[in-house]
Design a protein around this motif. Structure first.
Motif, PDB file in Angstrom:
ATOM      1  N   VAL A 146       6.218  -1.735   4.386  1.00  0.00           N
ATOM      2  CA  VAL A 146       4.800  -1.384   4.337  1.00  0.00           C
ATOM      3  C   VAL A 146       4.040  -2.322   5.262  1.00  0.00           C
ATOM      4  O   VAL A 146       4.329  -3.519   5.335  1.00  0.00           O
ATOM      5  N   SER A 147       3.032  -1.799   5.970  1.00  0.00           N
ATOM      6  CA  SER A 147       2.249  -2.630   6.886  1.00  0.00           C
ATOM      7  C   SER A 147       0.773  -2.724   6.500  1.00  0.00           C
ATOM      8  O   SER A 147       0.073  -3.597   7.004  1.00  0.00           O
ATOM      9  N   VAL A 148       0.304  -1.832   5.611  1.00  0.00           N
ATOM     10  CA  VAL A 148      -1.117  -1.803   5.272  1.00  0.00           C
ATOM     11  C   VAL A 148      -1.281  -1.584   3.774  1.00  0.00           C
ATOM     12  O   VAL A 148      -0.594  -0.757   3.173  1.00  0.00           O
ATOM     13  N   LEU A 149      -2.228  -2.334   3.166  1.00  0.00           N
ATOM     14  CA  LEU A 149      -2.660  -2.069   1.790  1.00  0.00           C
ATOM     15  C   LEU A 149      -4.085  -1.541   1.850  1.00  0.00           C
ATOM     16  O   LEU A 149      -4.953  -2.142   2.492  1.00  0.00           O
ATOM     17  N   LYS A 150      -4.331  -0.422   1.173  1.00  0.00           N
ATOM     18  CA  LYS A 150      -5.682   0.123   1.091  1.00  0.00           C
ATOM     19  C   LYS A 150      -6.193  -0.131  -0.334  1.00  0.00           C
ATOM     20  O   LYS A 150      -5.698   0.471  -1.296  1.00  0.00           O
TER      21      LYS A 150
END
Length: 612
Positions: free
Chosen positions: A516-520
């Motif tokens: 995973v590269s992004v947390l929203k």
């Protein structure tokens, strides 16, 4: 007898030679009488017979005829025959009988109930047939069919009642319901309304499966007794008590004719639930159960049996879905929503093929400089009947029936093609990425890796300009095929984002092992920042909100992840998020979801001056 198979045919021919005019000569207007050798046969015949003149008066009646009516045959002479055997009770019979008397109709056959002087009633088959000479009147014959009617009544009772509970069964219930909904039933008086409590026993199948059908049947019989008692108590102040019926399995119905409103049905449902709460003692077996009840009450006019039962069945389902052991009242608005949902589900796949879906794009803005970094593609359904629908109206349906795979691929292709178009139309601007939502079912029911590779090759979009969003519950704890798919997409250069992060049960340590590269961050965290600190009377922020969000951002950064904040609506939120290190913001402060042309206008400009 003509028209029926009940009893022997009238023996008019037996008395042909015996009918004379002698009595008419002796007593003018009296009519013919039976005379001669066959007169004795007429009198002694086991068949109940009487001669009736054209005026409808009895001229002669044998003793068998008189015995059925509790009188001697001679005592009947001069009496009105129609009154003796109830031929005036309905207009059609009375008209047909008079036609026979006038010689205009060949025969009349009717079943009638007559009362004997000793108090008991009997059923007779009445046949009226003209004598050979029309001037001689008609021959009236009676056949006692009481035994046959009693047998028929017993057979009908068996046919119309449930053998386990002895309640009316489904057939009798619908017969009564249909009769209650006929116009003449409610136009002649009463409230003109009808009510129904449709109930299902919660967990009854477990009783059958564990204790056997014999115990289950005894439990059903005990339930029937309590329901009947409730109905009787409810009907004490009314002309009739509600009809209690077993419709099959563990389903029962209480039909209230001439209901007085929803309050009456609610009280009845409450009394049923209370009655069933007490444990059942079945010869040492102590059992407890509950019921779910769907309640419908409405005007009888315009209501059909099918429509009433459909509403009751729907409402019973709501009671089950709402937690069981309760009653739920039919809600037209909720039902309309359900019908709309069904209509959408049935047209979803054809709508994809007809091209009824469009995409809007919501900007993802860099918190440091307010410039456009990317967009999230959001699908809309331009429904011909319901207008423009947002994803929350149909994505769940698409996931249920599997059409999410077809729809998801269309979104992927369209979004990637548009992102590539922006790149070609604005070669001097840094290219923006496009973020596309992916459902778990797309991972399981399709080859997502192959689909993404094919779409990127077809559109010419670089892999790093595509971001795929999956919900936290779908990503966290992934193993097997889902994890392999995410890893393959990441290896391809595609970014993976966790959407609505913080709403599930996150194993934060597991993040380090996911591609995973992004947390929203879910909007619920950001809403706690919604205040203006420089305004008089502003609500003081909760320090815990900022502490939690800052800790999540710091953890993400240490794991090499960037953070996007959803639902940014005020400049104060943006300032605080920027101060604690949030990378990207998304929300109405910057822009609502818009058409592709509006995104083209934003390229090369600050997306939102207030955020600077």
């Amino acid at each position: 007898m003509s028209g029926t198979s009940e009893g022997p045919a009238p023996a008019a021919d037996l008395v042909q030679p015996a009918v004379t005019e002698s009595s008419a000569e002796a007593s003018p207007g009296a009519g013919p009488r039976v005379d001669g050798p066959l007169g004795s046969a007429f009198s002694a015949s086991p068949l109940a017979m009487a001669v009736v003149n054209r005026d409808g008066l009895v001229v002669s009646a044998n003793d068998t005829f008189g015995a059925l009516l509790g009188k001697g045959g001679a005592a009947l002479s001069g009496l009105v025959a129609a009154d003796l055997v109830d031929l005036r009770s309905d207009a059609r019979t009375w008209h047909a009988y008079r036609e026979v008397l006038r010689g205009r109709q060949a025969k009349l056959s009717r079943t009638r109930r007559v009362k004997h002087p000793d108090g008991h009633s009997l059923w007779v088959q009445v046949t009226a047939a003209p004598l050979p000479d029309a001037e001689h009147g008609v021959l009236l014959s009676l056949t006692d069919i009481s035994d046959r009617r009693e047998l028929q009544a017993r057979l009908r009772h068996l046919e119309m009642h449930d053998p386990v509970t002895r309640l009316p069964n489904r057939t009798l219930f619908f017969e009564r319901l249909s009769a209650a909904l006929e116009a003449e039933s409610y136009e002649q008086g009463g409230t003109g309304r009808i009510g129904l409590c449709y109930l299902d026993l919660d967990g009854f199948k477990a009783v059958n499966d564990t204790l056997g059908h014999r115990v289950g049947d005894r439990l059903l019989a005990a339930v029937a007794e309590r329901l009947t008692r409730c109905a009787e108590e409810t009907g004490q102040a009314r002309a009739t008590a509600p009809l209690v019926a077993r419709l099959g399995g563990d389903e029962f119905a209480l039909l209230v004719e001439d209901s007085t409103g929803t309050d009456q049905l609610a009280d009845l449902a409450e009394s049923v639930l209370k009655a069933l709460q007490a444990p059942f003692d079945l010869s040492g077996q102590r059992l407890s159960l509950s019921a779910s009840i769907g309640v419908v009450e409405r005007q009888a006019a315009g209501t059909t049996a099918t429509g009433l039962m459909q509403a009751a069945d729907t409402t019973l389902y709501w009671a089950k879905a709402d937690g069981k052991s309760r009653w739920t009242l039919f809600d037209p608005e909720r039902n309309a929503h359900r019908m709309t949902r069904q209509a959408l589900a049935s047209t979803l796949r054809p709508a994809i093929e007809r091209g009824e879906f469009t995409l809007e794009y919501q900007p993802l803005v860099g918190m440091e400089n307010g410039r456009l970094r990317g967009v999230e593609a959001l699908v809309r359904w331009s429904h011909p009947q319901f207008g423009l629908l947002t994803p929350n109206r149909f994505i769940g349906l698409a996931e249920e029936d599997g059409s999410i795979v077809q729809l998801g691929r269309w979104v992927l292709v369209t979004a990637c093609r548009q992102a590539r178009r922006w790149q070609l139309d604005h070669p001097d601007e840094p290219p923006i990425f496009v973020s596309v939502n992916v459902a778990v079912r797309q991972v399981w029911d399709s080859d997502l890796v192959a689909d993404v590779a094919e779409v990127l090759a077809e559109t010419g979009l670089a892999p790093h300009l595509l971001q795929l969003e999956l919900t936290e519950s779908a990503v966290m704890g992934s193993a097997g095929r889902p994890l392999q798919t995410l890893q393959a997409l990441s290896d391809m250069g595609v970014h993976i984002a966790i959407d609505d992060f913080g709403t599930g049960y996150s194993n934060l340590a597991y993040l380090s092992r996911l591609p995973v590269s992004v947390l929203k961050l879910d909007g619920s965290f950001v809403r706690g920042f919604q205040y203006e600190s420089d305004k008089e009377g502003a609500v003081a922020p909760n320090p815990a909100d900022e502490v939690v969000v800052e800790a999540m951002i710091q953890l993400a950064h240490r794991l090499g992840l960037s953070v996007t904040a959803e639902c940014v609506e005020t400049s104060a939120q943006a300032s605080r998020l920027r101060r604690i290190g949030c990378d990207t913001g998304q929300g109405w402060l910057y822009s609502r979801p818009v058409a592709p042309d509006r995104i083209s206008e934003l390229l090369g400009t600050r997306a939102c001056n207030q955020a600077s």
